[in-house]
Design a protein around this motif. Structure first.
Motif, PDB file in Angstrom:
ATOM      1  N   ARG A 124     -45.961  43.396  66.497  1.00 15.43           N
ATOM      2  CA  ARG A 124     -46.404  44.083  67.074  1.00 15.43           C
ATOM      3  C   ARG A 124     -44.812  44.608  68.312  1.00 15.43           C
ATOM      4  NH1 ARG A 124     -49.008  41.283  71.785  1.00 15.43           N
ATOM      5  NH2 ARG A 124     -49.054  43.169  72.602  1.00 15.43           N
ATOM      6  N   ILE A 125     -43.494  43.927  67.532  1.00 11.85           N
ATOM      7  CA  ILE A 125     -42.249  44.723  67.719  1.00 11.85           C
ATOM      8  C   ILE A 125     -42.125  45.893  66.794  1.00 11.85           C
ATOM      9  CG2 ILE A 125     -40.149  43.685  68.272  1.00 11.85           C
ATOM     10  CD1 ILE A 125     -41.598  43.010  70.731  1.00 11.85           C
ATOM     11  N   SER A 126     -41.933  45.279  64.935  1.00 10.41           N
ATOM     12  CA  SER A 126     -42.031  46.169  64.180  1.00 10.41           C
ATOM     13  C   SER A 126     -42.466  47.731  65.026  1.00 10.41           C
ATOM     14  CB  SER A 126     -42.395  45.797  63.527  1.00 10.41           C
ATOM     15  OG  SER A 126     -42.110  44.520  62.908  1.00 10.41           O
ATOM     16  N   ALA A 127     -44.148  47.451  65.228  1.00  4.60           N
ATOM     17  CA  ALA A 127     -44.218  48.591  65.294  1.00  4.60           C
ATOM     18  C   ALA A 127     -44.577  49.122  67.335  1.00  4.60           C
ATOM     19  CB  ALA A 127     -46.145  48.197  65.787  1.00  4.60           C
ATOM     20  N   ALA A 128     -43.765  48.962  68.002  1.00  3.87           N
ATOM     21  CA  ALA A 128     -42.938  49.562  69.194  1.00  3.87           C
ATOM     22  C   ALA A 128     -41.837  50.165  68.829  1.00  3.87           C
ATOM     23  CB  ALA A 128     -42.999  47.831  70.254  1.00  3.87           C
ATOM     24  N   ILE A 129     -40.928  50.323  67.812  1.00  2.97           N
ATOM     25  CA  ILE A 129     -39.886  50.811  67.301  1.00  2.97           C
ATOM     26  C   ILE A 129     -40.076  51.927  67.454  1.00  2.97           C
ATOM     27  CG2 ILE A 129     -37.914  50.703  65.973  1.00  2.97           C
ATOM     28  CD1 ILE A 129     -38.280  47.868  65.902  1.00  2.97           C
ATOM     29  N   ASP A 130     -40.058  53.130  67.436  1.00  2.00           N
ATOM     30  CA  ASP A 130     -39.723  54.640  66.863  1.00  2.00           C
ATOM     31  C   ASP A 130     -39.818  54.603  65.640  1.00  2.00           C
ATOM     32  OD1 ASP A 130     -38.844  57.104  65.964  1.00  2.00           O
ATOM     33  OD2 ASP A 130     -38.133  57.809  68.712  1.00  2.00           O
ATOM     34  N   PRO A 131     -40.433  55.072  64.711  1.00  2.00           N
ATOM     35  CA  PRO A 131     -40.284  54.451  63.536  1.00  2.00           C
ATOM     36  C   PRO A 131     -38.858  55.358  62.665  1.00  2.00           C
ATOM     37  CG  PRO A 131     -41.749  56.039  63.621  1.00  2.00           C
ATOM     38  CD  PRO A 131     -41.516  55.835  65.293  1.00  2.00           C
ATOM     39  N   ARG A 132     -38.778  56.389  63.833  1.00  2.00           N
ATOM     40  CA  ARG A 132     -37.152  56.972  63.501  1.00  2.00           C
ATOM     41  C   ARG A 132     -35.487  56.356  63.581  1.00  2.00           C
ATOM     42  NH1 ARG A 132     -36.647  61.751  67.011  1.00  2.00           N
ATOM     43  NH2 ARG A 132     -37.549  60.696  68.378  1.00  2.00           N
ATOM     44  N   LYS A 133     -36.399  55.394  64.332  1.00  2.00           N
ATOM     45  CA  LYS A 133     -34.679  54.496  64.374  1.00  2.00           C
ATOM     46  C   LYS A 133     -35.082  52.964  64.037  1.00  2.00           C
ATOM     47  CE  LYS A 133     -33.864  56.637  68.990  1.00  2.00           C
ATOM     48  NZ  LYS A 133     -33.846  57.085  70.546  1.00  2.00           N
ATOM     49  N   ASP A 134     -36.367  53.080  62.858  1.00  2.00           N
ATOM     50  CA  ASP A 134     -36.833  51.580  62.607  1.00  2.00           C
ATOM     51  C   ASP A 134     -35.593  51.485  61.372  1.00  2.00           C
ATOM     52  OD1 ASP A 134     -37.603  49.590  61.170  1.00  2.00           O
ATOM     53  OD2 ASP A 134     -39.328  50.546  60.610  1.00  2.00           O
ATOM     54  N   ILE A 135     -34.882  50.985  61.505  1.00  2.00           N
ATOM     55  CA  ILE A 135     -33.445  50.840  60.150  1.00  2.00           C
ATOM     56  C   ILE A 135     -33.714  49.112  59.498  1.00  2.00           C
ATOM     57  CG2 ILE A 135     -31.517  51.993  61.562  1.00  2.00           C
ATOM     58  CD1 ILE A 135     -30.135  49.157  62.169  1.00  2.00           C
ATOM     59  N   GLU A 136     -34.746  48.982  60.037  1.00  2.00           N
ATOM     60  CA  GLU A 136     -35.282  48.203  59.558  1.00  2.00           C
ATOM     61  C   GLU A 136     -36.506  47.857  57.884  1.00  2.00           C
ATOM     62  OE1 GLU A 136     -34.603  43.804  60.712  1.00  2.00           O
ATOM     63  OE2 GLU A 136     -35.499  44.900  62.378  1.00  2.00           O
ATOM     64  N   GLY A 137     -36.691  49.505  58.688  1.00  2.00           N
ATOM     65  CA  GLY A 137     -37.476  49.975  57.759  1.00  2.00           C
ATOM     66  C   GLY A 137     -39.275  48.705  57.871  1.00  2.00           C
ATOM     67  N   ILE A 138     -39.569  48.286  58.726  1.00  2.00           N
ATOM     68  CA  ILE A 138     -40.512  47.678  58.886  1.00  2.00           C
ATOM     69  C   ILE A 138     -41.833  47.932  60.087  1.00  2.00           C
ATOM     70  CG2 ILE A 138     -39.349  45.662  59.213  1.00  2.00           C
ATOM     71  CD1 ILE A 138     -38.855  46.128  61.929  1.00  2.00           C
ATOM     72  N   HIS A 139     -41.157  49.032  60.255  1.00  2.00           N
ATOM     73  CA  HIS A 139     -42.366  49.926  61.281  1.00  2.00           C
ATOM     74  C   HIS A 139     -43.441  49.876  60.341  1.00  2.00           C
ATOM     75  CE1 HIS A 139     -45.136  53.221  63.164  1.00  2.00           C
ATOM     76  NE2 HIS A 139     -44.306  52.982  64.882  1.00  2.00           N
ATOM     77  N   PRO A 140     -44.617  50.261  60.651  1.00  2.00           N
ATOM     78  CA  PRO A 140     -45.963  50.229  59.905  1.00  2.00           C
ATOM     79  C   PRO A 140     -45.772  51.771  59.341  1.00  2.00           C
ATOM     80  CG  PRO A 140     -46.616  49.198  61.793  1.00  2.00           C
ATOM     81  CD  PRO A 140     -45.601  49.722  62.111  1.00  2.00           C
ATOM     82  N   GLN A 141     -45.901  52.347  59.876  1.00  2.00           N
ATOM     83  CA  GLN A 141     -45.168  54.375  59.404  1.00  2.00           C
ATOM     84  C   GLN A 141     -44.636  54.251  58.439  1.00  2.00           C
ATOM     85  OE1 GLN A 141     -44.498  57.355  61.335  1.00  2.00           O
ATOM     86  NE2 GLN A 141     -45.940  57.376  62.899  1.00  2.00           N
ATOM     87  N   ASN A 142     -43.328  53.302  58.292  1.00  2.00           N
ATOM     88  CA  ASN A 142     -41.859  53.173  57.597  1.00  2.00           C
ATOM     89  C   ASN A 142     -42.593  52.467  55.839  1.00  2.00           C
ATOM     90  OD1 ASN A 142     -40.378  54.994  57.857  1.00  2.00           O
ATOM     91  ND2 ASN A 142     -39.536  53.304  60.190  1.00  2.00           N
ATOM     92  N   SER A 143     -43.514  51.402  55.985  1.00  2.00           N
ATOM     93  CA  SER A 143     -43.808  50.852  55.259  1.00  2.00           C
ATOM     94  C   SER A 143     -45.494  51.470  54.310  1.00  2.00           C
ATOM     95  CB  SER A 143     -45.172  49.192  55.626  1.00  2.00           C
ATOM     96  OG  SER A 143     -44.324  48.394  56.542  1.00  2.00           O
ATOM     97  N   ALA A 144     -45.479  52.569  55.490  1.00  2.00           N
ATOM     98  CA  ALA A 144     -46.286  52.951  54.175  1.00  2.00           C
ATOM     99  C   ALA A 144     -46.177  54.207  53.327  1.00  2.00           C
ATOM    100  CB  ALA A 144     -47.989  53.785  55.639  1.00  2.00           C
ATOM    101  N   ARG A 145     -45.018  54.717  53.975  1.00  2.00           N
ATOM    102  CA  ARG A 145     -44.502  56.101  52.836  1.00  2.00           C
ATOM    103  C   ARG A 145     -43.590  55.035  52.195  1.00  2.00           C
ATOM    104  NH1 ARG A 145     -42.747  60.236  56.101  1.00  2.00           N
ATOM    105  NH2 ARG A 145     -41.751  60.794  54.460  1.00  2.00           N
ATOM    106  N   ARG A 146     -43.053  54.180  51.995  1.00  2.00           N
ATOM    107  CA  ARG A 146     -43.054  53.100  51.004  1.00  2.00           C
ATOM    108  C   ARG A 146     -43.808  53.108  50.054  1.00  2.00           C
ATOM    109  NH1 ARG A 146     -39.866  49.383  53.719  1.00  2.00           N
ATOM    110  NH2 ARG A 146     -41.857  48.188  53.933  1.00  2.00           N
TER     111      ARG A 146
END
Ligand code: NAP
Length: 294
Positions: A115-137
């Motif tokens: 839930r913490i990963s999902a709370a981060i703005d995906p553009r500021k998610d430098i660990e690549g853990i937001h669901p949007q960034n995981s989907a892009r991967r």
């Protein structure tokens, strides 16, 4: 440092992939990148009150400062709740001066890392853990990747080996290391096998490891991978960090493995320093992304 993965035979010593030297080269690349930016990127670090987290936050701050990245820091007590942590993240999401966020683990009991990963703005998610960034991967369209996975790929790249058609074996399938590394290896057209606890229980870990041209181990189990299993000439990337008898060791039997591998990372001094630098590189990438898309 260039070489053919299959050119080496057993009995000669592996080339040691020096993570500190590679991190030094990365630092130069990042500094050049920062010098060309219109303003200074800022990394926000959220840590929790454990001795390890304190040490890591200090190291991140010093590393950032050395490169010209500003930091904002917040240390939460281990009594922090989900709502407390999300409130800090939402404040940082709304703050245009902050470009990247790094949230330390382990989090306090009762705080859900997903839930913490999902709370981060995906553009500021430098660990690549937001669901949007995981989907892009998943679709090979990542803008910001997992720091550790990028470090693994950079170490492999340093060997100069072509990955297409090679057998890659990843041991561990965690969301922050094993899975993203497997995706990146697939993107390079390596024939990729992912091993995990089920593979070990079935007694089949050795058989998979023995045919790996590229072996990435991220299990967090000291000496899980026996040196005798390493295919002669293989590239061995040991992500594991374990403390045994006061000493930091990896997941691979290093001394035995280095007599068979073509290239191998030491622990400490292999993946770790490169990962730290990837946090900084991703902060710069996040900054650029926010300049482009607002
Ligand atoms: P994790 O979340 O605990 O995941 C470990 C993975 O290894 C799991 O997928 C687990 O499978 C698998 N595993 C455990 N025991 C196994 C066994 N006996 N045989 C095969 N697979 C096994 O850990 P992580 O965050 O991915 O980190 C892994 C290691 O890398 C840790 O030592 C960590 O400290 C280190 N690390 C280092 C860096 C660095 O920069 N050097 C960065 C991140 C992590 P199941 O889920 O099926 O149990």
């Amino acid at each position: 440092m260039r070489g053919d993965v299959s050119a080496k035979s057993a009995g000669t010593r592996a080339v040691i992939l020096d993570g500190k030297a590679i991190a030094g080269r990365l630092a130069q690349e990042i500094s050049r990148d920062i010098a060309a930016l219109r303003s200074t990127p800022m990394l926000a670090i959220l840590s929790f009150a454990t001795p390890a987290s304190e040490v890591y936050r200090k190291a991140q701050r010093e590393q950032a400062q050395a490169l010209g990245i500003q930091t904002r820091e917040h240390a939460c007590p281990m009594s922090a709740t989900q709502a407390d942590v999300e409130r800090i993240i939402q404040g940082w999401n709304a703050d245009a001066a902050i470009h990247g966020m790094f949230v330390h683990q382990p989090m306090p009991p009762g705080v859900d890392p997903q839930r913490i990963s999902a709370a981060i703005d995906p553009r500021k998610d430098i660990e690549g853990i937001h669901p949007q960034n995981s989907a892009r991967r998943f679709f090979a369209k990542a803008r910001i990747g997992s720091c550790t996975a990028l470090a693994v790929m950079r170490l492999i790249e340093e060997t100069g080996a072509a990955l297409e058609g090679k057998d890659a074996v990843v041991v561990g399938h965690s969301e922050i290391v094993g899975r993203p590394v497997s995706m990146l290896l697939l993107d390079k057209l390596a024939t990729t096998t992912v091993c995990h606890v089920g593979t070990d229980k079935a007694g089949r870990l050795e058989e998979h490891v023995r045919r790996a041209d590229i072996l990435v181990v991220a299990a967090g189990r000291p000496q899980l991978i026996k040196g005798a299993w390493i295919k002669p000439g293989a590239i061995v990337i040991d992500v594991g960090i374990n403390v045994v008898g006061g000493r930091v060791v990896g997941d691979v039997e290093f001394e035995a493995a280095k007599t068979r591998a073509g290239f191998i990372t030491p622990v400490p001094g292999g993946v770790g320093p490169v990962t730290v630098m990837m946090v900084m590189k991703n902060t710069v990438e996040a900054f650029k992304l926010q300049q482009v898309v607002g």
